[in-house]
Design a protein around this motif. Structure first.
Motif, PDB file in Angstrom:
ATOM      1  N   VAL A 240       0.847  -1.204   0.000  1.00 49.23           N
ATOM      2  CA  VAL A 240       0.000   0.000   0.000  1.00 49.23           C
ATOM      3  C   VAL A 240       0.873   1.240   0.000  1.00 49.23           C
ATOM      4  O   VAL A 240       1.868   1.311   0.723  1.00 49.23           O
ATOM      5  CB  VAL A 240      -0.893   0.057   1.272  1.00 49.23           C
ATOM      6  N   LEU A 241       0.498   2.208  -0.822  1.00 45.80           N
ATOM      7  CA  LEU A 241       1.180   3.513  -0.820  1.00 45.80           C
ATOM      8  C   LEU A 241       0.109   4.588  -0.755  1.00 45.80           C
ATOM      9  O   LEU A 241      -1.004   4.399  -1.270  1.00 45.80           O
ATOM     10  CB  LEU A 241       1.956   3.713  -2.118  1.00 45.80           C
ATOM     11  N   SER A 242       0.444   5.716  -0.157  1.00 46.29           N
ATOM     12  CA  SER A 242      -0.504   6.831  -0.214  1.00 46.29           C
ATOM     13  C   SER A 242      -0.310   7.537  -1.568  1.00 46.29           C
ATOM     14  O   SER A 242       0.734   7.379  -2.207  1.00 46.29           O
ATOM     15  CB  SER A 242      -0.252   7.812   0.926  1.00 46.29           C
ATOM     16  N   VAL A 272      -5.626   3.708  -7.266  1.00 43.10           N
ATOM     17  CA  VAL A 272      -4.831   3.200  -8.391  1.00 43.10           C
ATOM     18  C   VAL A 272      -4.224   1.869  -7.953  1.00 43.10           C
ATOM     19  O   VAL A 272      -3.723   1.757  -6.834  1.00 43.10           O
ATOM     20  CB  VAL A 272      -3.695   4.200  -8.734  1.00 43.10           C
ATOM     21  N   LYS A 273      -4.288   0.870  -8.838  1.00 50.47           N
ATOM     22  CA  LYS A 273      -3.641  -0.415  -8.512  1.00 50.47           C
ATOM     23  C   LYS A 273      -2.561  -0.688  -9.542  1.00 50.47           C
ATOM     24  O   LYS A 273      -2.793  -0.526 -10.747  1.00 50.47           O
ATOM     25  CB  LYS A 273      -4.665  -1.548  -8.568  1.00 50.47           C
ATOM     26  N   LEU A 274      -1.396  -1.111  -9.075  1.00 52.04           N
ATOM     27  CA  LEU A 274      -0.321  -1.501  -9.994  1.00 52.04           C
ATOM     28  C   LEU A 274      -0.285  -3.021 -10.006  1.00 52.04           C
ATOM     29  O   LEU A 274      -0.079  -3.648  -8.962  1.00 52.04           O
ATOM     30  CB  LEU A 274       1.022  -0.944  -9.511  1.00 52.04           C
ATOM     31  N   GLY A 284       0.216  -6.994  -6.026  1.00 51.06           N
ATOM     32  CA  GLY A 284       0.525  -5.681  -6.591  1.00 51.06           C
ATOM     33  C   GLY A 284       0.529  -4.606  -5.519  1.00 51.06           C
ATOM     34  O   GLY A 284       0.641  -4.902  -4.327  1.00 51.06           O
ATOM     35  N   THR A 285       0.386  -3.368  -5.970  1.00 52.96           N
ATOM     36  CA  THR A 285       0.393  -2.229  -5.035  1.00 52.96           C
ATOM     37  C   THR A 285      -0.909  -1.479  -5.167  1.00 52.96           C
ATOM     38  O   THR A 285      -1.364  -1.225  -6.289  1.00 52.96           O
ATOM     39  CB  THR A 285       1.551  -1.268  -5.382  1.00 52.96           C
ATOM     40  N   ILE A 286      -1.488  -1.112  -4.040  1.00 53.54           N
ATOM     41  CA  ILE A 286      -2.661  -0.242  -4.097  1.00 53.54           C
ATOM     42  C   ILE A 286      -2.270   1.144  -3.607  1.00 53.54           C
ATOM     43  O   ILE A 286      -1.579   1.285  -2.602  1.00 53.54           O
ATOM     44  CB  ILE A 286      -3.884  -0.839  -3.358  1.00 53.54           C
ATOM     45  N   ILE A 287      -2.675   2.142  -4.391  1.00 54.20           N
ATOM     46  CA  ILE A 287      -2.341   3.532  -4.055  1.00 54.20           C
ATOM     47  C   ILE A 287      -3.646   4.239  -3.722  1.00 54.20           C
ATOM     48  O   ILE A 287      -4.566   4.269  -4.546  1.00 54.20           O
ATOM     49  CB  ILE A 287      -1.633   4.205  -5.254  1.00 54.20           C
ATOM     50  N   GLN A 288      -3.736   4.758  -2.531  1.00 56.34           N
ATOM     51  CA  GLN A 288      -5.004   5.375  -2.095  1.00 56.34           C
ATOM     52  C   GLN A 288      -4.734   6.506  -1.114  1.00 56.34           C
ATOM     53  O   GLN A 288      -3.583   6.762  -0.778  1.00 56.34           O
ATOM     54  CB  GLN A 288      -5.911   4.308  -1.487  1.00 56.34           C
ATOM     55  N   GLU A 289      -5.805   7.153  -0.670  1.00 56.62           N
ATOM     56  CA  GLU A 289      -5.640   8.350   0.143  1.00 56.62           C
ATOM     57  C   GLU A 289      -5.020   8.074   1.514  1.00 56.62           C
ATOM     58  O   GLU A 289      -4.285   8.889   2.044  1.00 56.62           O
ATOM     59  CB  GLU A 289      -7.015   9.032   0.301  1.00 56.62           C
ATOM     60  N   SER A 379      15.790  10.044  -4.380  1.00 53.24           N
ATOM     61  CA  SER A 379      14.777  10.443  -3.404  1.00 53.24           C
ATOM     62  C   SER A 379      14.396   9.276  -2.522  1.00 53.24           C
ATOM     63  O   SER A 379      14.103   8.184  -3.017  1.00 53.24           O
ATOM     64  CB  SER A 379      13.523  10.925  -4.116  1.00 53.24           C
ATOM     65  N   VAL A 380      14.391   9.533  -1.241  1.00 52.42           N
ATOM     66  CA  VAL A 380      13.881   8.548  -0.289  1.00 52.42           C
ATOM     67  C   VAL A 380      12.472   9.025   0.042  1.00 52.42           C
ATOM     68  O   VAL A 380      12.279  10.168   0.466  1.00 52.42           O
ATOM     69  CB  VAL A 380      14.735   8.516   0.987  1.00 52.42           C
ATOM     70  N   VAL A 381      11.497   8.142  -0.212  1.00 55.42           N
ATOM     71  CA  VAL A 381      10.105   8.540  -0.030  1.00 55.42           C
ATOM     72  C   VAL A 381       9.478   7.711   1.088  1.00 55.42           C
ATOM     73  O   VAL A 381       9.735   6.509   1.198  1.00 55.42           O
ATOM     74  CB  VAL A 381       9.336   8.361  -1.361  1.00 55.42           C
ATOM     75  N   GLY A 382       8.701   8.355   1.906  1.00 56.40           N
ATOM     76  CA  GLY A 382       8.037   7.646   2.998  1.00 56.40           C
ATOM     77  C   GLY A 382       7.039   8.580   3.640  1.00 56.40           C
ATOM     78  O   GLY A 382       6.659   9.594   3.055  1.00 56.40           O
ATOM     79  N   ASN A 383       6.637   8.238   4.824  1.00 56.50           N
ATOM     80  CA  ASN A 383       5.638   9.042   5.493  1.00 56.50           C
ATOM     81  C   ASN A 383       6.243   9.579   6.782  1.00 56.50           C
ATOM     82  O   ASN A 383       6.832   8.820   7.545  1.00 56.50           O
ATOM     83  CB  ASN A 383       4.423   8.161   5.764  1.00 56.50           C
ATOM     84  N   GLU A 384       6.110  10.870   7.040  1.00 57.03           N
ATOM     85  CA  GLU A 384       6.647  11.492   8.256  1.00 57.03           C
ATOM     86  C   GLU A 384       8.071  10.998   8.512  1.00 57.03           C
ATOM     87  O   GLU A 384       8.388  10.457   9.570  1.00 57.03           O
ATOM     88  CB  GLU A 384       5.753  11.164   9.465  1.00 57.03           C
TER      89      GLU A 384
END
Ligand code: ADP
Ligand code: ASP
Ligand code: MG
Length: 439
Positions: A240-242, A272-274, A284-289, A379-384
């Motif tokens: 899961v990704l935001s 969005v699903k990859l 796969g990956t799910i991208i959501q809010e 870029s290193v991407v993540g949350n907080e």
């Protein structure tokens, strides 16, 4: 209604197209299928355009003939002898006749865009022939009738929505639509495109326009991985990704998604699903809010970066200085990716050389200008990212020995970006894989 987008490898072989038909007919839910060109075709079309631009028509003709052979062999394997195959052969001949006509007229950028559009026009028409042969009720929706960009190359979402809704309304009884990714019309009404990898962008724009229930991006890998699988050996898919995380990864080089492809889905809150065409049942990956756990999620790299440093001990502290510098980039419509400042200098990066010499000329009155080409943004991407204790320490510890040119953090809570010379990209991605993910 849902959107299913299939990329180049997913339609690049006749047996893959057969598989795509199986995937889109697994259920009877209404859907719009967006197709890319067959893998390799757009690169070949780019080379035909380049040969034409250089006046090498002989070379262009050779490449066109070779590509035509490839397509004739493709349809002969895709279809059984019969009316659908006859129709497909005719379509191939027509499109290659067009490419041969282009060789005879004087070349310009608009013609180049016409050349580049042939890939998606062919893939969708040939797929439609195959669906016809298999008795699958569907309609081909010409993207050139609804997909458009304005004079700043920005998609015209409201207009796309109106035109697409009308087309769907006129064909209410049809449960399955097939359309071209990537291609569109520009503000002059000419054929244009959404830049390389743009079929993802088409899918997201269409999903936003019709408020789809989901936008599925079917490709050759089982979702967004934590690092670039083309460069690093041990990478793992992310469940899961935001939207914010996915948008940063796409923008900063994760090739699985076109850089701009997340915002339309995000704006209209379409998940969005990859997914992997070759392993349709993989998660796969799910991208959501929803926001995800804190800490780093993935690393991406964007090549072709130019770092520009403007040094001026006298001017920098004066207010208005940064505005004047940014105005130069605005004038040349060149987006800035990263900015860092110090007491005496401002460093920034751009990813296009198109107006570089003009930009440098206009910056010189402000101070000494240094330019470093061949840089990469990692870029290193993540949350907080700063909140999970130890993330930043692990990140910088991992980078021991890497000549980092710039660091940017704080612009968004989802991203720490570094600029390194391109020759250090591979090593940096590997070190971060170990240091941040223990892989
Ligand atoms: P398509 O033709 O389906 O649009 P692309 O080649 O554009 O496919 O994108 C899929 C490719 O993106 C993968 O094969 C993979 O090599 C590459 N890629 C780069 N970074 C990542 C990542 N972080 N996760 C997954 N794939 C990635
Ligand atoms: N065919 C186009 C390209 O190769 C668009 C896409 O595949 O997304 O760039
Ligand atoms: Mg792609």
């Amino acid at each position: 209604m849902k959107i299913m987008k299939f990329g180049g490898t997913s339609v690049g072989k006749p047996e893959r197209m057969h598989q795509v038909k199986d995937l889109i007919t697994r259920d009877n839910d209404p859907k719009i299928v967006v197709l890319s060109a067959l893998s390799g075709t757009t690169n070949t079309l780019v080379s035909i355009g380049e040969a034409c631009a250089q006046g090498e028509k002989g070379r262009a003709k050779e490449v066109i003939d070779q590509l035509e052979k490839h397509y004739h062999a493709f349809v002969a394997e895709l279809l059984k002898p019969g009316p659908a195959l006859d129709k497909a052969k005719h379509i191939v001949s027509e499109h290659f006749e067009f490419l041969n006509i282009i060789l005879k007229i004087s070349f310009n950028e608009a013609l180049n865009k016409d050349i580049l559009a042939q890939g998606e026009l062919l893939s969708t028409k040939l797929f439609s022939c195959y669906l016809e042969q298999e008795g699958v009720l569907h309609k081909l929706l010409p993207a050139l009738e609804f997909m458009s960009i304005d004079s700043y190359d920005e998609p015209q979402v409201a207009a796309i929505k109106i035109r697409l809704s009308m087309l769907l309304e006129e064909n209410k009884h049809i449960p399955l639509f097939v359309t071209q990714g990537y291609i569109c019309r520009n503000a002059r009404g000419e054929i244009d495109n959404l830049k390389r990898g743009g079929s993802d962008y088409t899918a997201s724009l269409v999903a936003a326009a019709i408020q789809a229930s989901v936008c599925e991006i079917w490709t050759d890998i089982d979702g967004m991985h934590n690092n670039d699988p083309r460069i690093v050996d041990k990478t793992v898919p992310i469940d899961v990704l935001s939207f914010d995380e996915a948008a940063e990864l796409a923008y900063f080089g994760a090739k699985i998604l076109h850089p701009a492809s997340i915002w339309p889905a995000q704006h209209y809150n379409v998940p969005v699903k990859l997914l992997n065409t070759m392993q349709p049942d993989a998660r796969g990956t799910i991208i959501q809010e929803t926001t995800t756990a804190s800490g780093p999620r993935a690393v991406a790299a964007k090549d072709g970066i130019i770092a520009i440093k403007i040094k001026s001990s006298r001017m920098l502290l004066a207010y208005g200085f940064l505005r004047k510098i940014f105005e130069v980039f605005e004038k040349y419509r060149t987006p800035i990716d990263m900015v860092t400042t110090s007491e005496v200098a401002v460093s920034l990066t751009i990813d296009s050389k198109e107006h570089l010499s003009d930009i440098i000329k206009e910056l010189e009155p402000f101070g000494t200008v240094e330019v470093d080409e061949n840089q990469t943004i990692i870029s290193v991407v993540g949350n907080e990212l700063a909140e999970e204790s130890g993330t930043l320490t692990r990140l910088f510890d991992a980078l021991t020995g890497v000549p980092v040119r710039m660091v940017s953090f704080g612009g968004s809570p989802h991203n720490v970006s570094l600029v390194v010379p391109a020759e250090h990209k591979k090593k940096t991605l590997q070190l971060l894989n170990k240091g941040l993910f223990g892989l």
